[in-house]
Design an enzyme around this catalytic site. Structure first.
Site, PDB file in Angstrom:
ATOM      1  N   HIS A  53     -61.443  37.690  72.668  1.00 49.10           N
ATOM      2  CA  HIS A  53     -62.224  36.867  71.745  1.00 49.10           C
ATOM      3  C   HIS A  53     -62.980  35.771  72.475  1.00 49.10           C
ATOM      4  O   HIS A  53     -62.575  35.327  73.551  1.00 49.10           O
ATOM      5  CB  HIS A  53     -61.334  36.243  70.665  1.00 49.10           C
ATOM      6  N   CYS A  89     -53.401  28.021  71.537  1.00 47.72           N
ATOM      7  CA  CYS A  89     -53.991  28.774  72.645  1.00 47.72           C
ATOM      8  C   CYS A  89     -55.359  28.164  72.953  1.00 47.72           C
ATOM      9  O   CYS A  89     -55.889  27.385  72.149  1.00 47.72           O
ATOM     10  CB  CYS A  89     -54.113  30.262  72.308  1.00 47.72           C
TER      11      CYS A  89
END
Length: 634
Positions: A67, A177
């Site tokens: 991503h 994250c």
């Protein structure tokens, strides 16, 4: 916004053709560009690769979620791709990846998009749902599965427990994250699911792209028996002062949930003591002592690696240029710097090498004590270099500098807050440099004595069996890879050249050079034969070690030895000793003090010499690969 609003049929690849990670990324990015969801392939791919460089998004169990969020994305999209044969995506479990969800989020993505992406991440925690996706034959079937799953989620309601707070153990957690899109929410759901199975009450705060959600209150933290921080970026840590805290990468929050929960409840986790720092800067609660040491060590090694690689290649080129242009036999000791053109490359390479040990020590120290440790660590590394302590001395110096700064922090913590600014720019560097500098001067003394003693010992062995002497010297070349032991063997080898030129060269020098060429070549062989035991960066460094090994730049193996010395160094020593013994036994002579493959014509038996190096490198590479543990993320 529903997941299927992002999961377009036109952007699905039901039969991914790629077989490796690079090919899979290229194929998926090209598809996003084809359907008009990204405007610039290069920019978007750069974001994907930057995320992969932090931690592989191959989550394991056959799933990957690459991503990126950047300006190349026209509209938020999730590309679904499925591989029938599986892709080597460098997943966390080392297994092939079959399902891919490439998430493209625009730079200014709103909360609606991010909530949909978070919902997608949570669904993929369910193994039954994942199995259905693997069997879905068409794009319509994939969308149908997500539609049904969303309806099921909406029908589920949170049931308030009737148990009192004392009936079940209670912990709190934080997940985060770097991009805050996928791993954050997968770790949240995994922790909640496992806690429910274990009969544990948990509250999880997420630090994602949509901000901090489900924020932990003072009451939550005070009540909790333990704290889990599963994060790969900075989170607020001061609030956990005095609590038993387990600090792990976000990937552990997805894959090692039971272990984290049990450790948080056990009372054995380290007690966190706040020093006004973030999770990335505070090491006192970061796992076991061994894990903290490894993390600090890797910070130094990762910053040192470019200096080793770039400097080593420049030096190798200098030998190549001199060999091509020619060097008189009586000037072979100047190989690599005899011709002006070669000297330029040699000078550049040596300049980079000159920073290698200070950078290693400096960034070890900064990992321990943040920015104040950097200057003191750099100085410790430079003193180790000039004092003959080598890279082992720099390792010691880096840790020494880091903990000296921590000591000074405790010493000066009682000073008035008005002096906080001056502590960082004056007190810590000045007193840290003073203490560490004098300690390093003391450390260098015994290291120098060891070096001199080794030279005397080797001189006494000159008349012994050539194979035994060759094995010993070659093993010494691999023992500390450029440190005092290595240098003692090298100096002894070069000292034999002057008296052996008339006889066709020195067997001792040939053994020394062969032994020094084995470790970098062994690294390359290990990274090829045991791919799952090395990270992407290590495998790329393995390729550069071909050039460094062939060029007799033993230091190319330093990052690997520094990161895993108990497995790497014995492996290198065994292979190098075998090579040195063979070179000595077959009386192979060398007339040059350096150069590796570029001086092969100056050997009495060049083909045998190269064969023995290959044998030693294969032996070392296989041993290292067998001993090395599987790759873990951090």
């Amino acid at each position: 916004m529903k997941i299927n609003d992002l999961l377009l049929k036109d952007a699905m690849i039901m039969d991914l053709q790629a077989t490796d990670k690079k090919g899979a990324i290229d194929e998926m990015v090209a598809k996003l560009y084809e359907v008009g969801r990204i405007s610039d392939i290069a920019v978007y791919k750069e974001g994907i690769l930057a995320r992969e460089a932090q931690t592989s998004t191959g989550l394991g169990d056959g799933i990957a979620m690459p991503h990126a969020k950047n300006q190349a994305v026209n509209e938020a999209t999730v590309l679904f791709a499925k591989s029938k044969t599986g892709v080597d995506y460098e997943a966390l479990d080392g297994q092939p990846t079959y399902l891919f969800f490439m998430i493209a989020a625009p730079e200014g993505a709103n909360d609606t998009h991010l909530q949909a992406l978070a919902a997608l991440s949570r669904l993929l925690i369910d193994p039954e749902f994942v199995e259905k996706l693997k069997k879905a034959p068409t794009a319509d079937a994939v969308q149908q599965l997500f539609a049904e799953a969303e309806v099921q989620k909406e029908e589920q309601t949170d049931v308030t427990t009737t148990e009192s707070v004392s009936d079940r153990p209670y912990i709190v957690a934080v997940t985060a994250c770097p991009t805050g899109i996928a791993h954050t929410y997968m770790a949240e759901d995994a922790l909640k699911k496992k806690a429910k199975e274990l009969g544990v009450e948990i509250k999880v705060e997420t630090n994602g792209s949509e901000g901090i959600k489900n924020r932990l209150t003072e009451e939550d933290i005070a009540r909790a028996a333990g704290v889990i921080v599963a994060a790969d970026k900075k989170v607020e840590m001061d609030r956990f002062n005095g609590k038993h805290l387990v600090n792990r990468p976000v990937s552990d929050g997805i894959r090692k949930t039971e272990q984290l929960i049990n450790e948080a409840l056990s009372g054995d986790a380290s007690v966190f003591h706040s020093s006004g720092q973030t999770v990335a800067e505070e090491s006192s609660a970061d796992g076991t002592f061994g894990q903290r040491i490894y993390k600090d060590l890797m910070n130094g090694v990762s910053h040192m690696l470019p200096f080793v690689i770039a400097g080593g290649i420049m030096i190798a080129i200098s030998f190549m240029v001199d060999q091509f242009m020619g060097v008189p036999q009586d000037a072979l000791n100047q190989l690599g710097s005899y011709n002006q053109q070669a000297a330029w490359f040699n000078q550049i390479g040596n300049a980079a090498f000159g920073f290698m040990l200070p950078v290693l020590a400096g960034f070890i120290a900064s990992s321990i004590s943040d920015r104040p440790g950097l200057i003191v660590g750099f100085a410790a590394g430079a003193l180790a270099n000039s004092g003959g302590a080598g890279f082992l001395g720099a390792l010691i110096g880096g840790f020494l500098a880091g903990y000296v700064i921590k000591f000074l922090r405790n010493l000066f913590k009682g000073l008035p807050k008005s002096l906080d600014g001056i502590k960082t720019i004056l007190f810590y560097p000045v007193f840290g440099l003073l203490i560490t500098g004098f300690l390093m001067l003391m450390i260098n003394v015994p290291m120098k004595a060891i070096n001199d003693g080794l030279n005397s010992f080797l001189t006494g062995l000159s008349g012994t069996n050539a194979a035994l002497l060759g094995a010993l010297l070659a093993a010494m070349m691999a023992a500390d890879l450029g440190g005092p032991i290595n240098k003692a063997a090298y100096v002894f080898g070069t000292a034999t050249l002057a008296t052996t030129v008339a006889e066709g060269g020195s067997v001792v020098m040939a053994s020394v050079m062969a032994g020094g060429m084995v470790p970098p070549l062994a690294i390359f062989i290990a990274t090829v034969l045991f791919k799952n035991k090395f990270t992407k960066d290590q495998k790329e460094a393995g390729l550069t070690n071909i050039v460094m090994g062939l060029s007799f730049v033993t230091e190319g193996a330093i990052p690997f030895a520094a990161a895993d010395p108990l497995r790497a160094i014995p492996s290198f020593v065994i292979g190098s000793a075998l090579t040195g013994a063979l070179v000595g036994a077959f009386n192979i002579q060398l007339m040059a003090p350096h150069g590796g493959i570029f001086v092969v014509l100056l050997l009495s038996k060049p083909l045998l010499f190269l064969l023995f190096i290959l044998i030693g490198a294969i032996v070392s590479g296989i041993i290292f690969g067998l001993l090395k543990k599987e790759v873990t993320t951090a």
